[in-house]
Design an enzyme around this catalytic site. Structure first.
Site, PDB file in Angstrom:
ATOM      1  N   GLU A 306     -60.747  80.087 -80.571  1.00 24.19           N
ATOM      2  CA  GLU A 306     -60.857  78.697 -79.751  1.00 24.19           C
ATOM      3  C   GLU A 306     -62.623  78.825 -79.014  1.00 24.19           C
ATOM      4  O   GLU A 306     -62.549  78.985 -78.549  1.00 24.19           O
ATOM      5  CB  GLU A 306     -59.797  79.230 -78.706  1.00 24.19           C
ATOM      6  N   ASP A 380     -48.380  78.950 -78.016  1.00 29.26           N
ATOM      7  CA  ASP A 380     -48.329  79.306 -76.594  1.00 29.26           C
ATOM      8  C   ASP A 380     -48.095  79.010 -75.278  1.00 29.26           C
ATOM      9  O   ASP A 380     -48.245  77.887 -74.766  1.00 29.26           O
ATOM     10  CB  ASP A 380     -49.696  78.316 -77.038  1.00 29.26           C
ATOM     11  N   GLU A 408     -48.643  77.214 -66.957  1.00 28.93           N
ATOM     12  CA  GLU A 408     -49.474  77.025 -67.500  1.00 28.93           C
ATOM     13  C   GLU A 408     -48.603  75.410 -68.242  1.00 28.93           C
ATOM     14  O   GLU A 408     -48.963  74.504 -68.483  1.00 28.93           O
ATOM     15  CB  GLU A 408     -50.186  76.858 -68.769  1.00 28.93           C
TER      16      GLU A 408
END
Length: 716
Positions: A306, A380, A408
């Site tokens: 990333e 993820d 998240e």
């Protein structure tokens, strides 16, 4: 002594203010059951503390404070360890030879962090000994003993011999130096870098104490998306102050190292791990750190992921980068935790396959002090993922589990989701890498391959909010993670019950229904967000709320449409042999199960298969109807949770009762939002009506698609 005095006064002030959330599971309220209270009081008359280290002093203070609160009377520290009915504790080195001999067999069963809690002596001269090979082991034993009393367990003829099954049990803080927290939903960072090193906030001490109470022994202070400045002398001085604060609680500090630091703060022209100047720079930097912090734990590294720099920038590989850092740390006993969370925009293969493809070829090539940190699933931290195929595929390489405690993808700190249920599901998963019984837990605790180093990491959900975690029940996820880090074979139901009894009440009329509510909560969120194996369909960037329609991001694998692949023919990602063949990355028994649509667990069906809308599920429903009913089931479960909580007012203080009540109201509202937005979007492709029993949306798809949340928390 000054340190202990501050702790006592601070905890007292919290009692006066009535703020319950701050105290976490360390409340030590007086036992309400009079029969139990009498029984405990008859066995505990005083404390004889052997040893005078800072850690033993803290253990003595904790024991005195805890017992005095629980028993409702002042428990004194006594000098005569032979007095009748007193509690004796100390590390092995401080015990007399006779006591050591009595406990010889038990000492042989524990490691350096384990402890012994045992009744010795005759009825006329009975003693409960809390001891260990080290002072920190004693501290862990004290917290365990207090937990027994907090949860109303028997201490008659007690004989507890316990050690952690995993060496490195840590929190990963995704905290930035500017005070923000990436994916943080409980306020700003705990670390006030501006005031450090000279101002030690009481929260740092209370943080360390809470972690020690559940056996966490390490903390990574800064974000995996690191800033190299953390490695400059100005900040290392601040890190040193935190390390000094945490040390008596058995907690080591670690830092995320930015791979390009030699360029950014070292004035070199390269960060190539083969460059002699780069190698020397890291060696000197490590020496500098250990001169300040002799027990520094080591580095966590996110590289070539990333946008983060890494060895691949220089034509090197993960082994080259990890081993270079490992060599610098090895003389001091430090380790490298090298994250396996990698996927490339240049790789057109299924994102779920990329970490395996990139790391498994390097099996057995990492240094002995390198541990590869692998997320629980291949995408993820989704509400549900099958276990990561790397677990079981690298027997020569220690693998470290990375769980996400901060929610998240599970409703931030607004939704009540008991994550130990998720953690347990992953840990119990059987990889079959060495036959039946080769569970993920046995891989990460090192027992399957006899690895000397083992580890587990949890991305912290802790912030500056007064209640630490934003949601009172999110504290249970921090607590539960710590308990599973110590023993990955624990049952999440036991953890939920211990937390409820320690945090709220021992009344079974409260504990039983709320425990069941907690255990059902994770499945509820899966159902109202991503049922039947759907995944990664949240809105972009902030990951707040549904966004299955998102298709305009610059990288294909950032778009939800990449994962659900909904069309008029059906829905789901084909990872079978006829698709991306991600099933081929698992051991044959597991891969075969996932590959065959008739044996693939329905909870993961759409993760591995693209199926027609009329596909028949095991209950006879079509895929479309079954999916819609799952969304409704999730909403209904939240409604039930709210109803259950409404009946608990007499067992909980008004402040926390109202706080949870309001948050459950938000969760119910947002669960309906997820259901309506997702079903309206997917209905475009199925062309089918909602089945009976599913509530009809009150807004249009265009309305849901128009919603924007530019200031959602945790999105840097």
């Amino acid at each position: 002594m000054y340190f202990l005095l501050i702790l006592t006064v601070f905890m007292f002030s919290l009692n006066v203010s009535g703020q319950q959330d701050y105290k976490l599971w360390l409340r030590y309220d007086k036992i309400e059951n009079k029969e139990l209270l009498s029984g405990y009081s008859s066995k505990i008359k005083g404390i004889a503390a052997l040893g005078n280290s800072k850690t033993i002093q803290l253990a003595t203070e904790e024991l005195q404070q805890g017992l005095s609160g629980l028993l409702g009377m002042k428990i004194e520290i006594q000098q005569n360890q032979n007095a009748q009915s007193i509690l004796v504790f100390g590390s092995k080195s401080s015990l007399d030879e006779a006591t050591q001999q009595k406990l010889k067999k038990e000492f042989e069963q524990i490691n350096n962090e384990g402890y012994i809690i045992k009744t010795i002596g005759s009825k006329e001269n009975e003693q409960i000994v809390i001891t260990a090979k080290t002072d920190v082991g004693v501290l862990y034993g004290v917290f365990y003993f207090l937990r027994l009393i907090q949860t109303n367990k028997s201490i008659t003829n007690i004989n507890i011999v316990d050690s952690p099954k995993i060496n490195i049990r840590m929190l990963n803080h995704w905290d930035n130096l500017n005070g923000t927290v990436e994916r943080g939903y409980a306020g700003s960072s705990l670390w006030n870098w501006q005031k450090l090193p000279d101002f030690i906030d009481q929260r740092y001490i209370d943080y360390a104490r809470a972690n020690a109470s559940i056996g966490i022994n390490g903390t990574v202070l800064n974000n995996v998306n690191a800033n190299a400045i953390i490695l400059t002398p100005q900040y290392l001085e601040k890190v040193e102050a935190l390390a000094n604060t945490f040390r008596p609680y058995g907690i080591k500090v670690y830092l995320t190292a930015r791979f390009s630091a030699p360029i950014e703060i070292g004035k070199l022209k390269t960060a190539d791990p083969y460059d002699a100047d780069v190698i020397n720079w890291w060696k000197e930097k490590v020496k500098e750190i250990y001169k300040r912090i002799p027990d520094f734990g080591g580095f966590l590294v996110k590289a070539n992921s990333e946008g983060q720099p890494g060895p691949q920038n220089y034509g090197r590989n993960h082994v080259d980068g990890a081993n270079m850092l490992a060599d610098a740390l090895a003389p001091f006993g430090g380790i490298v935790m090298w994250r396996a969370f990698v996927y490339s925009e240049h790789d057109v293969d299924d994102r779920a396959k990329q970490a395996y493809s990139e790391f498994v070829p390097y099996e057995g090539k990492f240094r002995d002090n390198v541990i590869v940190q692998v997320k629980n699933g291949a995408i993820d931290f989704q509400p549900r993922e099958p276990f990561h195929p790397m677990f079981g595929a690298m027997p020569k390489t220690p693998l470290m589990m990375e769980f996400q405690i901060t929610q998240e993808y599970l409703g931030f700190s607004s939704h009540l989701v008991f994550l130990p249920k998720l953690f347990q599901e992953v840990l119990e998963s059987d990889t079959y890498c060495k036959g039946k019984g080769s569970t993920v837990a046995k891989i990460i605790d090192g027992s399957l391959e006899n690895h000397k180093i083992s580890g587990i990491a949890g991305v912290a959900n802790i912030g500056s909010d007064l209640n630490w975690t934003g949601h009172p029940f999110a504290q249970a996820n921090w607590y539960g993670y710590g308990r599973l880090a110590w023993n990955p074979y624990l049952d999440s139901g036991l953890i939920a019950e211990d937390w409820l009894r320690s945090t709220f009440s021992n009344d079974k009329n409260f504990v039983e229904p709320i425990k069941q509510m907690m255990l059902n909560s994770r499945e509820a969120v899966v159902n109202y967000m991503t049922p039947l194996g759907l995944h990664h369909i949240m809105d972009t960037g902030h990951h707040y709320g549904p966004g299955p329609w998102v298709s305009n991001l610059s990288r294909p694998e950032w778009n939800p449409v990449y994962y659900h692949k909904a069309d008029k023919n059906g829905i789901g990602f084909d990872r079978s042999k006829s698709g991306s063949n991600a099933t081929g990355q698992y051991a044959s028994e597991v891969g075969k199960m996932f590959d065959d649509v008739t044996t693939c667990p329905e909870k993961e069906l759409l993760w591995f298969h693209h199926l027609p809308w009329d596909y028949k599920l095991s209950n006879g429903q079509t895929l479309w109807n079954g999916m819609a009913l799952k969304y409704q089931e999730g909403v209904d479960e939240v409604k039930t949770m709210a109803s259950t909580w409404d009946k608990m007012g007499k067992y909980v203080d008004e402040q926390r009762f109202n706080e949870v009540k309001m948050l459950l109201g938000i969760q119910y509202k947002e669960a309906r939002w997820w259901r309506d937005a997702c079903l309206l979007y997917f209905q475009q492709f199925s062309g089918k009506e909602l089945p009976q029993g599913v509530e009809k949306p009150t807004q249009t798809l265009e309305y849901f698609q128009s919603l924007k949340f530019p200031f959602a928390p945790g999105n840097n």
